[in-house]
Design an enzyme around this catalytic site. Structure first.
Site, mmCIF file in Angstrom:
data_model
loop_
_atom_site.group_PDB
_atom_site.id
_atom_site.type_symbol
_atom_site.label_atom_id
_atom_site.label_comp_id
_atom_site.label_asym_id
_atom_site.label_seq_id
_atom_site.Cartn_x
_atom_site.Cartn_y
_atom_site.Cartn_z
ATOM 1 N N ASP A 72 0.888 -9.137 7.906
ATOM 2 C CA ASP A 72 1.446 -10.421 8.326
ATOM 3 C C ASP A 72 2.973 -10.403 8.250
ATOM 4 O O ASP A 72 3.552 -10.081 7.220
ATOM 5 C CB ASP A 72 0.909 -11.549 7.444
ATOM 6 N N ASP A 83 2.607 -3.216 5.783
ATOM 7 C CA ASP A 83 2.109 -4.564 5.559
ATOM 8 C C ASP A 83 1.636 -5.109 6.913
ATOM 9 O O ASP A 83 1.991 -4.560 7.965
ATOM 10 C CB ASP A 83 3.249 -5.417 4.986
ATOM 11 N N ASN A 96 5.833 -9.431 -1.930
ATOM 12 C CA ASN A 96 4.806 -8.510 -2.437
ATOM 13 C C ASN A 96 4.927 -7.107 -1.844
ATOM 14 O O ASN A 96 4.079 -6.253 -2.095
ATOM 15 C CB ASN A 96 3.397 -9.078 -2.204
ATOM 16 N N LYS A 120 1.146 -2.798 -4.317
ATOM 17 C CA LYS A 120 1.006 -1.862 -3.197
ATOM 18 C C LYS A 120 1.555 -0.475 -3.538
ATOM 19 O O LYS A 120 1.014 0.533 -3.097
ATOM 20 C CB LYS A 120 1.709 -2.432 -1.960
ATOM 21 N N SER A 161 -1.753 -4.373 2.235
ATOM 22 C CA SER A 161 -1.666 -5.822 2.422
ATOM 23 C C SER A 161 -2.252 -6.571 1.232
ATOM 24 O O SER A 161 -3.057 -6.032 0.477
ATOM 25 C CB SER A 161 -2.420 -6.218 3.703
ATOM 26 N N GLY A 162 -1.863 -7.808 1.099
ATOM 27 C CA GLY A 162 -2.484 -8.677 0.110
ATOM 28 C C GLY A 162 -3.782 -9.275 0.599
ATOM 29 O O GLY A 162 -4.499 -9.937 -0.155
ATOM 30 N N ASP A 209 7.946 -7.165 4.724
ATOM 31 C CA ASP A 209 8.823 -8.305 4.996
ATOM 32 C C ASP A 209 8.874 -9.319 3.869
ATOM 33 O O ASP A 209 9.709 -10.214 3.877
ATOM 34 C CB ASP A 209 8.364 -9.032 6.267
#
Length: 267
Positions: free
Chosen positions: A13, A11, A219, A193, A46-47, A216
């Site tokens: 962020d 991920d 998601n 993911k 990542s989103g 973290d």
């Protein structure tokens, strides 16, 4: 006994990036070269919008990004997967979001992301940080792009409560997931993911058990549960730490890079 790692996914962020939205670039370059020598894939999961993710690795157009929480998988040269909501689903979701107070809505499409001209200035400013391709529209019904994901912003303290409300309200048509700090993604059913990693694994002949992933937030849960070596950041949400079997130091301490060094030492 941990399986031999053949793919590492992270991920961005709160995980790979520090609070300045950056990372130790020289340290990464050294590790990335070692990963390539040992034929270990490095993937971003990542989103965020693909164009945002690619901007962090401009020197590596070959690097594959699982963007939009699994809906859009590509590098600069090749699209591995692109799935979107039907027009019916898009309009139905918008209708079901009507009446929910204190939320701001953004549509993330294949060509661009879209926000309303009536959106709060703070939301617009925040959106520009994460969506390099962003267009203002008078109404969402006029958007003709293929919509891969909805992004919502709400008061941080109300995030989990709103996720539960949306899970009930959108049942059967979409799935809400928390991206942290007042952010909620509304994604296609089954499109997360973990599903993105499974899709890549089939193409590359790598099982989920041979993958390591870092995260973290909410998601990241499916991904951390699905892979052979799920790693939570020290700064991760409590539920993430409870889900992931392994842990590393925080994103501010470059925990992902530290753990990759451990993986390389094991080989």
């Amino acid at each position: 006994m941990l399986a031999k790692v053949k793919l590492i996914a992270t991920d961005m962020d709160g995980t790979f990036l520090n609070k300045m939205m950056d990372y130790d670039r020289q340290r990464f370059e050294n590790l990335y070269a070692q990963l390539n020598l040992q034929n270990i894939k490095f993937v971003i999961a990542s989103g965020n919008q693909y164009y945002q993710l690619h901007s962090f690795f401009a020197d590596h157009p070959e690097l594959v990004c699982i963007a939009e929480n699994g809906a859009y998988i590509r590098n600069q040269a090749e699209v591995f997967q692109a799935t979107s909501f039907s027009n019916y689903s898009k309009n139905e979701i918008l209708a079901r979001l009507t009446g929910i107070e204190d939320i701001q809505v953004l549509l993330s499409g294949m060509r661009s992301a879209y926000y309303l001209t009536s959106a709060a200035p703070t939301f617009v400013k925040l959106s520009h940080q994460y969506y390099p391709r962003l267009v203002a529209v008078d109404n969402f019904e006029s958007v003709s792009d293929q919509i891969m994901k909805f992004s919502l912003n709400c008061p941080p303290a109300e995030t989990e409560q709103l996720v539960e409300q949306l899970r009930e309200r959108l049942h059967g048509i979409a799935e809400p997931t928390s991206s942290g700090h007042g952010g909620i993604d509304i994604i296609q059913p089954g499109m997360n993911k973990a599903a993105g990693l499974q899709h890549l694994g089939k193409q590359w002949g790598i099982s989920l058990a041979e993958m390591c992933a870092f995260g973290d937030g909410g998601n990241d849960l499916e991904m951390l549960s699905a892979v052979g070596e799920g790693v939570a950041m020290a700064n991760a949400a409590p539920v993430v730490k409870q889900t992931a079997p392994c842990q590393t130091v925080s994103n501010e301490e470059q925990g992902v890079l530290s753990y990759i060094e451990q993986i390389l030492r094991r080989r």
